[in-house]
Design an enzyme around this catalytic site. Structure first.
Site, PDB file in Angstrom:
ATOM      1  N   GLY A  91      -5.433  -4.475   8.883  1.00 13.35           N
ATOM      2  CA  GLY A  91      -5.995  -3.865  10.086  1.00 13.35           C
ATOM      3  C   GLY A  91      -5.273  -2.578  10.458  1.00 13.35           C
ATOM      4  O   GLY A  91      -5.886  -1.584  10.845  1.00 13.35           O
ATOM      5  N   ASP A 148       0.808 -16.191  15.499  1.00 13.35           N
ATOM      6  CA  ASP A 148       0.952 -16.812  16.820  1.00 13.35           C
ATOM      7  C   ASP A 148       0.173 -18.126  16.819  1.00 13.35           C
ATOM      8  O   ASP A 148      -0.652 -18.357  15.941  1.00 13.35           O
ATOM      9  CB  ASP A 148       0.470 -15.872  17.930  1.00 13.35           C
ATOM     10  CG  ASP A 148      -0.960 -15.402  17.720  1.00 13.35           C
ATOM     11  OD1 ASP A 148      -1.177 -14.568  16.821  1.00 13.35           O
ATOM     12  OD2 ASP A 148      -1.849 -15.873  18.435  1.00 13.35           O
ATOM     13  N   ARG A 163      -9.183  -8.630   2.769  1.00 16.60           N
ATOM     14  CA  ARG A 163      -8.496  -8.405   4.047  1.00 16.60           C
ATOM     15  C   ARG A 163      -7.140  -9.083   3.993  1.00 16.60           C
ATOM     16  O   ARG A 163      -7.024 -10.235   3.532  1.00 16.60           O
ATOM     17  CB  ARG A 163      -9.337  -8.962   5.196  1.00 16.60           C
ATOM     18  CG  ARG A 163      -8.546  -9.204   6.469  1.00 16.60           C
ATOM     19  CD  ARG A 163      -9.387  -9.314   7.704  1.00 16.60           C
ATOM     20  NE  ARG A 163      -8.665  -9.950   8.791  1.00 16.60           N
ATOM     21  CZ  ARG A 163      -7.647  -9.410   9.464  1.00 16.60           C
ATOM     22  NH1 ARG A 163      -7.205  -8.210   9.144  1.00 16.60           N
ATOM     23  NH2 ARG A 163      -7.046 -10.069  10.434  1.00 16.60           N
ATOM     24  N   ARG A 196       0.510  -0.333   8.201  1.00 22.43           N
ATOM     25  CA  ARG A 196       0.736  -1.393   7.214  1.00 22.43           C
ATOM     26  C   ARG A 196       0.174  -0.978   5.855  1.00 22.43           C
ATOM     27  O   ARG A 196       0.722  -1.343   4.817  1.00 22.43           O
ATOM     28  CB  ARG A 196       0.062  -2.685   7.652  1.00 22.43           C
ATOM     29  CG  ARG A 196       0.716  -3.331   8.826  1.00 22.43           C
ATOM     30  CD  ARG A 196       1.885  -4.160   8.363  1.00 22.43           C
ATOM     31  NE  ARG A 196       2.571  -4.717   9.511  1.00 22.43           N
ATOM     32  CZ  ARG A 196       3.751  -5.298   9.476  1.00 22.43           C
ATOM     33  NH1 ARG A 196       4.384  -5.402   8.344  1.00 22.43           N
ATOM     34  NH2 ARG A 196       4.306  -5.767  10.549  1.00 22.43           N
ATOM     35  N   ARG A 246      -9.185  10.314  11.443  1.00 20.74           N
ATOM     36  CA  ARG A 246      -8.915   9.511  12.653  1.00 20.74           C
ATOM     37  C   ARG A 246      -7.649   8.667  12.521  1.00 20.74           C
ATOM     38  O   ARG A 246      -7.518   7.616  13.159  1.00 20.74           O
ATOM     39  CB  ARG A 246     -10.085   8.586  12.986  1.00 20.74           C
ATOM     40  CG  ARG A 246     -11.323   9.326  13.450  1.00 20.74           C
ATOM     41  CD  ARG A 246     -12.476   8.354  13.645  1.00 20.74           C
ATOM     42  NE  ARG A 246     -13.667   9.080  14.067  1.00 20.74           N
ATOM     43  CZ  ARG A 246     -14.272   8.876  15.231  1.00 20.74           C
ATOM     44  NH1 ARG A 246     -13.837   7.980  16.065  1.00 20.74           N
ATOM     45  NH2 ARG A 246     -15.347   9.572  15.547  1.00 20.74           N
ATOM     46  N   SER A 301      -3.163 -10.817  10.163  1.00 17.92           N
ATOM     47  CA  SER A 301      -2.541 -11.909  10.908  1.00 17.92           C
ATOM     48  C   SER A 301      -3.623 -12.717  11.629  1.00 17.92           C
ATOM     49  O   SER A 301      -4.765 -12.265  11.788  1.00 17.92           O
ATOM     50  CB  SER A 301      -1.531 -11.353  11.910  1.00 17.92           C
ATOM     51  OG  SER A 301      -2.204 -10.499  12.802  1.00 17.92           O
ATOM     52  N   ARG A 313       7.775 -10.156  10.451  1.00 13.74           N
ATOM     53  CA  ARG A 313       6.376  -9.822  10.162  1.00 13.74           C
ATOM     54  C   ARG A 313       6.236  -9.094   8.826  1.00 13.74           C
ATOM     55  O   ARG A 313       5.296  -9.306   8.076  1.00 13.74           O
ATOM     56  CB  ARG A 313       5.789  -8.973  11.278  1.00 13.74           C
ATOM     57  CG  ARG A 313       5.389  -9.857  12.440  1.00 13.74           C
ATOM     58  CD  ARG A 313       4.957  -9.084  13.638  1.00 13.74           C
ATOM     59  NE  ARG A 313       4.903  -9.978  14.771  1.00 13.74           N
ATOM     60  CZ  ARG A 313       3.786 -10.366  15.377  1.00 13.74           C
ATOM     61  NH1 ARG A 313       2.633  -9.906  15.001  1.00 13.74           N
ATOM     62  NH2 ARG A 313       3.818 -11.207  16.382  1.00 13.74           N
TER      63      ARG A 313
HETATM   64  N1  ADE Z   1      -4.769 -12.055  15.304  1.00 16.44           N
HETATM   65  C1  ADE Z   1      -3.545 -12.606  15.378  1.00 16.44           C
HETATM   66  N2  ADE Z   1      -3.478 -13.471  16.403  1.00 16.44           N
HETATM   67  C2  ADE Z   1      -4.706 -13.464  16.987  1.00 16.44           C
HETATM   68  C3  ADE Z   1      -5.266 -14.121  18.085  1.00 16.44           C
HETATM   69  N3  ADE Z   1      -4.545 -14.980  18.793  1.00 16.44           N
HETATM   70  N4  ADE Z   1      -6.545 -13.860  18.417  1.00 16.44           N
HETATM   71  C4  ADE Z   1      -7.264 -12.982  17.700  1.00 16.44           C
HETATM   72  N5  ADE Z   1      -6.782 -12.324  16.639  1.00 16.44           N
HETATM   73  C5  ADE Z   1      -5.521 -12.557  16.287  1.00 16.44           C
END
Ligand code: ADE
Length: 234
Positions: A20, A204, A87, A24, A43, A90, A217
């Site tokens: 994304g 997360d 892709r 990175r 951009r 995270s 990370r």
């Molecule tokens: N990418 C990483 N964590 C995410 C989350 N909690 N919601 C949406 N996209 C994410």
């Protein structure tokens, strides 16, 4: 050149990895590719092309969310001939047994909507990964001693989700994690006969509210790149 990609014809490899974050993309190209050169910066969306084990590879940012990814995936495939798009990104875990740092291979991606909804209309199209890529990624990760979860993920349009009931429903139906791009990558690739996969690291946790420390990370991102490259050329 296209509206959003400044690369010349031939600058984009048939195999494209898509993080994304454009920074990175730069880090991955400088770390994993030989002779990486910048092929796009329109951009600020950076794209690099180089080689990995002698194979040409482009690493190009997708931006955040399905509308952004859709623009780049469409142009990479239709205008530059990309054939394999992976892709690397995270995701937030939606199951107790999926832990921070774990790798998820998205077999399919549930959505409320995607940019392809206007085409599909009443059809509930099931976006799915290319099986060869999925199986190869599973094998490559296993050979590296990295455990993967394979299954259904949720591609959401919102990061700050105000619908806890939706999270609960998805958790109850075994959805592994949430991210924001994979489903539309699978849709666009299906439409144009390209191979697609999403390799995700849990950053997360929606149930425990843990988060991957930023110091870690980079390492987990590197593992995803290695799995993606290994799968693309297996
Ligand atoms: N990418 C990483 N964590 C995410 C989350 N909690 N919601 C949406 N996209 C994410």
């Amino acid at each position: 050149m296209t509206v959003h990609i400044g690369a010349q014809p031939g600058d984009i490899a048939p195999t494209v990895l898509m993080p994304g974050d454009p920074y990175r993309a730069r880090w991955a190209a400088e770390t994993f590719l030989k002779d990486a050169r910048l092929v796009n910066e329109v951009r600020g969306m950076l794209g690099y092309t180089g080689t990995w084990n002698g194979n040409p590879v482009t690493i190009h940012g997708s931006g955040m969310g399905m509308p952004s990814l859709s623009i780049y995936a469409n142009e990479l495939i239709r205008d530059y001939g990309a054939k394999t798009l992976i892709r690397v990104g995270s995701a937030g875990a939606m199951q107790d047994h999926v832990k921070i740092r774990d790798v998820v291979l998205a077999q399919t991606a549930t959505t409320l909507s995607t940019p392809s909804a206007g085409i599909f209309r009443e059809l509930n199209f099931a976006p799915c990964a290319d099986f060869g890529l999925l199986a190869a990624a599973h094998r490559v990760a296993g050979d590296k001693g990295i455990t993967t979860h394979v299954g259904n993920i949720y591609s959401s349009d919102v990061f700050y989700d105000e619908r806890p009931d939706l999270t609960e429903i998805m958790t109850r139906h075994g959805v592994l994690c949430v991210e924001m791009e994979a489903a539309e990558l699978y849709n666009v690739c299906a439409r144009h006969g390209a191979r697609a996969l999403a390799v995700l690291t849990i950053s997360d946790h929606l149930i425990t509210h843990e988060a991957l420390p930023s110091s870690e990370r980079e390492r987990s991102f590197g593992e995803m790149i290695e799995i993606a490259l290994g799968a693309a050329f297996a």
